[in-house]
Design a protein around this motif. Structure first.
Motif, PDB file in Angstrom:
ATOM      1  N   LYS A   8     -35.007 -13.088 -13.963  1.00 34.38           N
ATOM      2  CA  LYS A   8     -34.669 -12.612 -12.611  1.00 34.38           C
ATOM      3  C   LYS A   8     -35.426 -11.325 -12.281  1.00 34.38           C
ATOM      4  CE  LYS A   8     -31.650 -15.853 -11.694  1.00 34.38           C
ATOM      5  NZ  LYS A   8     -31.957 -16.896 -10.699  1.00 34.38           N
ATOM      6  N   PHE A   9     -35.564 -10.427 -13.264  1.00 28.58           N
ATOM      7  CA  PHE A   9     -36.323  -9.196 -13.045  1.00 28.58           C
ATOM      8  C   PHE A   9     -37.790  -9.502 -12.741  1.00 28.58           C
ATOM      9  CE2 PHE A   9     -32.936  -6.535 -14.970  1.00 28.58           C
ATOM     10  CZ  PHE A   9     -32.966  -5.492 -14.048  1.00 28.58           C
ATOM     11  N   LYS A  10     -38.355 -10.455 -13.490  1.00 26.55           N
ATOM     12  CA  LYS A  10     -39.748 -10.839 -13.255  1.00 26.55           C
ATOM     13  C   LYS A  10     -39.925 -11.415 -11.851  1.00 26.55           C
ATOM     14  CE  LYS A  10     -43.450 -13.766 -15.104  1.00 26.55           C
ATOM     15  NZ  LYS A  10     -43.815 -14.801 -16.097  1.00 26.55           N
ATOM     16  N   GLU A  11     -38.980 -12.257 -11.442  1.00 30.06           N
ATOM     17  CA  GLU A  11     -39.010 -12.865 -10.106  1.00 30.06           C
ATOM     18  C   GLU A  11     -38.904 -11.798  -9.016  1.00 30.06           C
ATOM     19  OE1 GLU A  11     -35.587 -15.346  -8.529  1.00 30.06           O
ATOM     20  OE2 GLU A  11     -36.968 -16.938  -9.115  1.00 30.06           O
ATOM     21  N   ALA A  12     -38.004 -10.825  -9.223  1.00 31.64           N
ATOM     22  CA  ALA A  12     -37.824  -9.752  -8.245  1.00 31.64           C
ATOM     23  C   ALA A  12     -39.064  -8.862  -8.169  1.00 31.64           C
ATOM     24  CB  ALA A  12     -36.600  -8.922  -8.605  1.00 31.64           C
ATOM     25  N   LEU A  13     -39.659  -8.592  -9.319  1.00 23.69           N
ATOM     26  CA  LEU A  13     -40.856  -7.753  -9.373  1.00 23.69           C
ATOM     27  C   LEU A  13     -41.999  -8.401  -8.595  1.00 23.69           C
ATOM     28  CD1 LEU A  13     -41.767  -5.096 -10.802  1.00 23.69           C
ATOM     29  CD2 LEU A  13     -42.732  -6.537 -12.586  1.00 23.69           C
ATOM     30  N   VAL A  14     -42.205  -9.687  -8.832  1.00 26.01           N
ATOM     31  CA  VAL A  14     -43.260 -10.427  -8.123  1.00 26.01           C
ATOM     32  C   VAL A  14     -42.991 -10.461  -6.613  1.00 26.01           C
ATOM     33  CG1 VAL A  14     -44.290 -12.721  -7.842  1.00 26.01           C
ATOM     34  CG2 VAL A  14     -43.850 -11.839 -10.131  1.00 26.01           C
ATOM     35  N   SER A  15     -41.719 -10.483  -6.225  1.00 27.47           N
ATOM     36  CA  SER A  15     -41.357 -10.557  -4.820  1.00 27.47           C
ATOM     37  C   SER A  15     -41.585  -9.242  -4.083  1.00 27.47           C
ATOM     38  CB  SER A  15     -39.883 -10.961  -4.675  1.00 27.47           C
ATOM     39  OG  SER A  15     -39.646 -12.224  -5.238  1.00 27.47           O
ATOM     40  N   VAL A  16     -41.267  -8.125  -4.752  1.00 24.11           N
ATOM     41  CA  VAL A  16     -41.271  -6.824  -4.069  1.00 24.11           C
ATOM     42  C   VAL A  16     -42.619  -6.106  -4.152  1.00 24.11           C
ATOM     43  CG1 VAL A  16     -40.180  -4.526  -4.023  1.00 24.11           C
ATOM     44  CG2 VAL A  16     -38.785  -6.568  -4.387  1.00 24.11           C
ATOM     45  N   LEU A  17     -43.367  -6.322  -5.223  1.00 28.62           N
ATOM     46  CA  LEU A  17     -44.627  -5.586  -5.400  1.00 28.62           C
ATOM     47  C   LEU A  17     -45.621  -5.762  -4.246  1.00 28.62           C
ATOM     48  CD1 LEU A  17     -45.508  -5.704  -9.215  1.00 28.62           C
ATOM     49  CD2 LEU A  17     -44.782  -3.761  -7.831  1.00 28.62           C
ATOM     50  N   PRO A  18     -45.803  -6.994  -3.703  1.00 30.99           N
ATOM     51  CA  PRO A  18     -46.787  -7.137  -2.623  1.00 30.99           C
ATOM     52  C   PRO A  18     -46.493  -6.271  -1.394  1.00 30.99           C
ATOM     53  CG  PRO A  18     -46.234  -9.275  -3.519  1.00 30.99           C
ATOM     54  CD  PRO A  18     -45.295  -8.310  -4.134  1.00 30.99           C
TER      55      PRO A  18
END
Length: 507
Positions: A8-18
Motif C-alpha cells: 500500500k505504501f508503494k502504491e501511495a508513493l507512486v500515486s503522489v510523487l508525480p
C-alpha cells in the motif's frame, strides 16, 4: 499484514510523487514559492502518502467487509421497510460527516455551510434508497440514469447559473473516501444475496445514483438563496518561517480532522455494532481484525486530510493565481491536463473502486486499465475546466454534450461498464479534486478576472463527467475485442473441422 502495508505504501508513493514533482517543477520555473510554502507542501505530500497507505489497507480489512455484511443481512431479513430506513439514515449520517463536502461548503460563499450540507445529505440518503431498491426489483440502471439526468437538466433550466456549477460539484464531492467504500460494499452485499444473472452488474451503480441526489437538492436550494452574499473560505498560505511554525500549521489541523473523521466513521461503527449484536454474531478474532482495520482507516484519513487541506489547498490556489496572471495564461489548459492525469491517482477512493472492479470481473477489467482510463478522462476534464476559466464559457456547453454522449453510449456497451463508468465519475472527484484542483481553478479565475461561481466552480463536475465517457469507450473496445476473438475461435473450429473431414474423405 506487513507485506500488505508495504504494498500500500508503494502504491501511495507512486500515486503522489508525480503531482509533487509537477508542483516543484512549477516552483522552479513559472511560479516560484517561498521556502516555507515549499516545506508546507512537501510535509503535506508525506502525510498524503502515509495517510493513503493506511486508509487503503483499513478499507480492505474493515470498511468493505462491514458494508458487505450489513448489505447482505438487510436483504436476508426480507423486510423492505428496515432496508429503506437504514439506507436513508446511513446515507444522511455518512454524508453530513463526509470531509469532501465540508471542503466544498467552506468555499461556496452564498449559502450557510450547514444548509448546503443538510440539503446534500438528504439528497444522498433518498437516492441511496432508490439505488438499493433498483437492485432488489432488478430495474435497468441505464433507464434510471436517463430519467434522472432528464430531471436534472430539466430543473437546470430554472436554476440560477451561479448555482448550476456548484450543484454538479456537490454531486461529485459527496462520494468521497468515507462514503465510497461503504456504499460500494453495501451494493455488493445486497446484489450477492439477491443473486440472479445480473448480480455482477448490480454490484455497481449505487455511487452513480447517489451522485444525482445532491445535484437536484442544491438546484432546488439555489432557487431560495441569493448568490451574491457571504464569503468563501480563506485560502491564504500560512506564514512559515522556521520548523516551529511549520509544525504549528499542521498541528492546528490535526485536532480538527481527528474530530471530523471520528464523526464521519461513528455512524458506520454504530450500525455495524447493532447488526453484530442482533444478526451477525461474528467471532471475536474477526471483530478484532475489523477493529484494527478501522484504526488504520481512521488514522490514515486524518493524516490524508491534514496533508491535503494544510499543505495542498493553499498551494493549489497560489499556483493557479500565479499562472493565471501570466501573459501566456493559456498554459493553464495543458498544465491542468497534466495535473488532472496524475491527481486522480492520489484519490483514495479510486484505488478502492479499481480493486473491487478487478475482483468482481475476475481480472477481465484490471486495476491498471481502469486507472489509465480514469486518468485520461480526468486529464480531459481539467483541461476543459481551464478552458472555461480562461474564456468564461458556460458550463452548459460542456455538461449537456458530455452527458448526452455518456448516456448514449450506455445503449452500446456491456451493462457492467455503464455501471462502473457512472460510479467512477463520482469516485474520481474526491478530496484531491476539492482541495487542490478547485483552489487552483479559483486562484486562476481570480487572476483572469472571471466570475468565481460560474467559471471556477464546475471543475469537480467536469472531473465527474468525463470518466463516464472514457470508461464506456473502454467497454466498447472490450466488447468489440471479445466479439472478434469469438469470431476467430469459431473460424478456427470450422477450419479444423473441414480439415478433419478432408482427411476422412482421403482415407
Amino acid at each position: 499484514m506487513n507485506r500488505n502495508l508495504a504494498a500500500k505504501f508503494k502504491e501511495a508513493l507512486v500515486s503522489v510523487l508525480p503531482i509533487t514533482a509537477i508542483v516543484l517543477l512549477l516552483h522552479f520555473t513559472v511560479a516560484p514559492m517561498t521556502g516555507g510554502t515549499v516545506a508546507l507542501f512537501l510535509v503535506g505530500s508525506v502525510l498524503l502518502i502515509v495517510g493513503m497507505a493506511l486508509f487503503s489497507l483499513g478499507a480492505d480489512i474493515a470498511m468493505m467487509p462491514m458494508g458487505e455484511r450489513i448489505g447482505s443481512q438487510l436483504t436476508k431479513t426480507r423486510k423492505l421497510g428496515l432496508l429503506i430506513a437504514v439506507a436513508l439514515i446511513m446515507g444522511i449520517a455518512i454524508t453530513i460527516a463526509e470531509p469532501d463536502l465540508q471542503v466544498l461548503a467552506d468555499q461556496v460563499p452564498s449559502v450557510p455551510n450547514m444548509v448546503l450540507i443538510i440539503a446534500v445529505a438528504v439528497g444522498v440518503g433518498l437516492f441511496l434508497v432508490l439505488a438499493l431498491l433498483r437492485i432488489i426489483f432488478q430495474k435497468k440502471l441505464a433507464i434510471i440514469l436517463i430519467l434522472l439526468y432528464a430531471a436534472v437538466f430539466g430543473l437546470a433550466i430554472f436554476t440560477s447559473e451561479d448555482f448550476l456549477a456548484v450543484a454538479f460539484d456537490s454531486g461529485g464531492v459527496t462520494t468521497g473516501p468515507i462514503t465510497v467504500p461503504f456504499i460500494l460494499s453495501l451494493g455488493v452485499g445486497v446484489a450477492a444475496v439477491r443473486g440472479g444473472r445480473s448480480a455482477q452488474e448490480d454490484s455497481f451503480g449505487l455511487v452513480a445514483i447517489c451522485s444525482v441526489g445532491p445535484i437536484l437538492a442544491v438546484m432546488i436550494m439555489g432557487m431560495l438563496f441569493n448568490s451574491s452574499g457571504g464569503f468563501a473560505a480563506d485560502l491564504s498560505i500560512p506564514e512559515v518561517n522556521d520548523f516551529s511554525s511549520l509544525m504549528h500549521a499542521f498541528g492546528e489541523g490535526f485536532p480538527e480532522y481527528f474530530r471530523d473523521v471520528g464523526i464521519a466513521i461513528a455512524p458506520i461503527i454504530a450500525f455495524f455494532i447493532v447488526f453484530q449484536v442482533i444478526f451477525l454474531k461474528l467471532p471475536k478474532t474477526q471483530l478484532l481484525k475489523m477493529a484494527v482495520g478501522m484504526a488504520y482507516t481512521y488514522i490514515g484519513l486524518v493524516l490524508f486530510l491534514t496533508g491535503v487541506n494544510v499543505g495542498f489547498m493553499p498551494v493549489g490556489n497560489y499556483l493557479g493565481a500565479q499562472i493565471g496572471s501570466l501573459d501566456y495564461n493559456w498554459m493553464l489548459i495543458p498544465l491542468g491536463m497534466i495535473m488532472g492525469f496524475f491527481v486522480v491517482m492520489a484519490e483514495p477512493a479510486v484505488h478502492v473502486l479499481n480493486k473491487q472492479v478487478e475482483e468482481i470481473t475476475v481480472g477481465a477489467i484490471s486495476k491498471q486499465s481502469m486507472l489509465l482510463s480514469l486518468s485520461i478522462g480526468v486529464a480531459v476534464s481539467v483541461g476543459l475546466a481551464m478552458v472555461r476559466v480562461v474564456t468564461g464559457l458556460s458550463i452548459w456547453y460542456f455538461l449537456v454534450p458530455g452527458y448526452a454522449i455518456a448516456l448514449g453510449l450506455s445503449f452500446f456497451v456491456p451493462k457492467i461498464f455503464t455501471a462502473i463508468a457512472f460510479d467512477s465519475g463520482g469516485v474520481a472527484s474526491g478530496p484531491m479534486t476539492a482541495t487542490f484542483l478547485l483552489p487552483f481553478a479559483m486562484g486562476a479565475c481570480s487572476a483572469v478576472g472571471g466570475n468565481m461561481l460560474t467559471d471556477a466552480f464546475g471543475i469537480v463536475a467536469m472531473v465527474a463527467m468525463t470518466p463516464l465517457v472514457t470508461i464506456q469507450i473502454m467497454g466498447l473496445y472490450y466488447k468489440i475485442k471479445t466479439k472478434n476473438d469469438s469470431a476467430r475461435l469459431a473460424e478456427g473450429i470450422r477450419e479444423a473441422a473441414a480439415a478433419d473431414e478432408e482427411e476422412i474423405i482421403d482415407l
